[in-house]
Design an enzyme around this catalytic site. Structure first.
Site, mmCIF file in Angstrom:
data_model
loop_
_atom_site.group_PDB
_atom_site.id
_atom_site.type_symbol
_atom_site.label_atom_id
_atom_site.label_comp_id
_atom_site.label_asym_id
_atom_site.label_seq_id
_atom_site.Cartn_x
_atom_site.Cartn_y
_atom_site.Cartn_z
ATOM 1 N N ASP A 12 0.836 -1.212 0.000
ATOM 2 C CA ASP A 12 0.000 0.000 0.000
ATOM 3 C C ASP A 12 0.868 1.259 0.000
ATOM 4 O O ASP A 12 1.979 1.255 0.532
ATOM 5 C CB ASP A 12 -0.905 -0.025 1.251
ATOM 6 N N ASN A 60 -11.069 -2.899 -5.298
ATOM 7 C CA ASN A 60 -10.339 -1.888 -6.071
ATOM 8 C C ASN A 60 -11.047 -1.470 -7.371
ATOM 9 O O ASN A 60 -10.671 -0.485 -8.005
ATOM 10 C CB ASN A 60 -8.901 -2.333 -6.376
HETATM 11 C C1 IPE Z 1 -5.431 -2.865 -0.295
HETATM 12 O O1 IPE Z 1 -5.074 -1.527 -0.457
HETATM 13 C C2 IPE Z 1 -5.406 -3.585 -1.609
HETATM 14 C C3 IPE Z 1 -4.102 -3.729 -2.241
HETATM 15 C C4 IPE Z 1 -2.943 -3.368 -1.748
HETATM 16 C C5 IPE Z 1 -4.128 -4.352 -3.539
HETATM 17 P P1 IPE Z 1 -6.182 -0.384 -0.610
HETATM 18 O O2 IPE Z 1 -5.436 0.892 -0.666
HETATM 19 O O3 IPE Z 1 -7.084 -0.701 -1.731
HETATM 20 O O4 IPE Z 1 -6.983 -0.543 0.759
HETATM 21 P P2 IPE Z 1 -7.953 0.465 1.521
HETATM 22 O O5 IPE Z 1 -9.008 0.864 0.530
HETATM 23 O O6 IPE Z 1 -7.131 1.643 1.944
HETATM 24 O O7 IPE Z 1 -8.465 -0.310 2.670
HETATM 25 C C1 IPE Z 2 -1.523 0.257 -3.424
HETATM 26 O O1 IPE Z 2 -1.338 1.627 -3.446
HETATM 27 C C2 IPE Z 2 -1.727 -0.311 -4.795
HETATM 28 C C3 IPE Z 2 -3.069 -0.847 -5.031
HETATM 29 C C4 IPE Z 2 -4.074 -0.853 -4.221
HETATM 30 C C5 IPE Z 2 -3.268 -1.444 -6.332
HETATM 31 P P1 IPE Z 2 -2.555 2.632 -3.399
HETATM 32 O O2 IPE Z 2 -2.947 2.951 -4.799
HETATM 33 O O3 IPE Z 2 -3.635 2.104 -2.546
HETATM 34 O O4 IPE Z 2 -1.861 3.885 -2.730
HETATM 35 P P2 IPE Z 2 -2.510 4.906 -1.720
HETATM 36 O O5 IPE Z 2 -3.129 4.140 -0.599
HETATM 37 O O6 IPE Z 2 -3.517 5.692 -2.494
HETATM 38 O O7 IPE Z 2 -1.353 5.738 -1.264
HETATM 39 MG MG MG Z 3 -4.115 2.337 -0.588
#
Ligand code: IPE
Ligand code: IPE
Ligand code: MG
Length: 232
Positions: A12, A60
């Site tokens: 993340d 997602n």
């Molecule tokens: C969790 O991250 C999913 C992945 C890393 C693929 P998100 O960024 O989607 O999670 P939330 O929405 O903050 O819980």
């Molecule tokens: C994790 O990074 C990647 C996926 C969930 C695919 P994020 O895209 O969730 O990054 P933040 O949470 O917005 O920083």
């Molecule tokens: Mg995230």
């Protein structure tokens, strides 16, 4: 040598990494893929037998269509560019989650990649794609209920081991160490069953900055934890 570890990572913080640099979110995802490349290579040296990476959750899809398309494009490129190398390194690829709902060409590429690494004996790389733990548990219950209704299984015989074997991810060992980067402290529907006794490690590092040293530190911190599994 202790038993190989199952390390699972919620990768993340790509978006925040990009935002901090006034870059578009896709730039963060691109750097995130670079981090994946390095981490996969580092895992073998750290006695990690299974590395499960949360790449795309079933939630997602709620992101803007453009970002979803970008993420799928990166996945396509990762499989194209890296699979030959991973085959050569002996990595076995597996996918959990409803990846068959992705674009047909991507599904074909994934199946091909899994097939090409099937006979490898190195560490297992599990990519969670369109994955949601609750959906996985519900699908397993549905399957067992259908078997019971058909008379091929006795409902009284369904215990934890039976349930686990029936899970789509049935072959996965329990998670030893679950890492989430970026400072968030939640599971976001990841491996709820398999992480029942996992050690949880939340680090502030954003995923694109999470390198092999950080993984080594995480494994070292895990080594200091005392796991009791309910005993003394
Ligand atoms: C969790 O991250 C999913 C992945 C890393 C693929 P998100 O960024 O989607 O999670 P939330 O929405 O903050 O819980
Ligand atoms: C994790 O990074 C990647 C996926 C969930 C695919 P994020 O895209 O969730 O990054 P933040 O949470 O917005 O920083
Ligand atoms: Mg995230």
């Amino acid at each position: 040598m202790t038993a190989p570890l199952h390390v699972a990572i919620i990768m993340d913080g790509n978006g925040r990494w990009a935002k901090a640099r006034m870059l578009p979110r896709i730039a963060g995802h691109r750097r995130g893929v670079e981090a994946v490349r390095k981490i996969v290579r580092a895992a073998g040296d750290l006695n990690i037998g299974t590395l499960t990476l949360y790449a795309f959750s079933s939630e997602n899809w709620r992101r803007p269509a453009e970002e979803v398309t970008d993420l799928m494009g990166l996945l396509r490129r990762f499989i194209q560019d890296d699979i030959d190398e991973l085959v050569g390194e002996g990595v076995r690829l597996a996918v959990i989650g409803d990846y068959r709902a992705l674009a047909p060409d991507l599904v074909a590429m994934i199946d091909d990649a899994i097939g090409r690494t099937r006979h490898n004996h190195g560490p297992q790389l599990v990519i969670a794609l369109n994955y949601g733990a609750q959906a996985e548990i519900a699908a397993t219950a549905r399957r067992l209920a259908a078997d019971a209704a058909a008379g091929s299984i006795d409902p009284d015989a369904i215990d934890q081991a039976t349930f686990e074997r029936a899970m789509p991810s049935g072959g996965l060992p329990p998670v030893d160490l679950l890492i989430r980067t970026s400072g968030e402290q939640r599971l976001s529907n990841f491996l709820l069953w398999q992480a029942a006794y996992a050690e949880l490690l939340f680090v502030d590092t954003l995923w694109p900055d999470f390198g092999p040293e950080a993984l080594a530190e995480a494994v070292a911190a895990f080594g200091k934890r005392q796991r009791r599994f309910g005993g003394l």
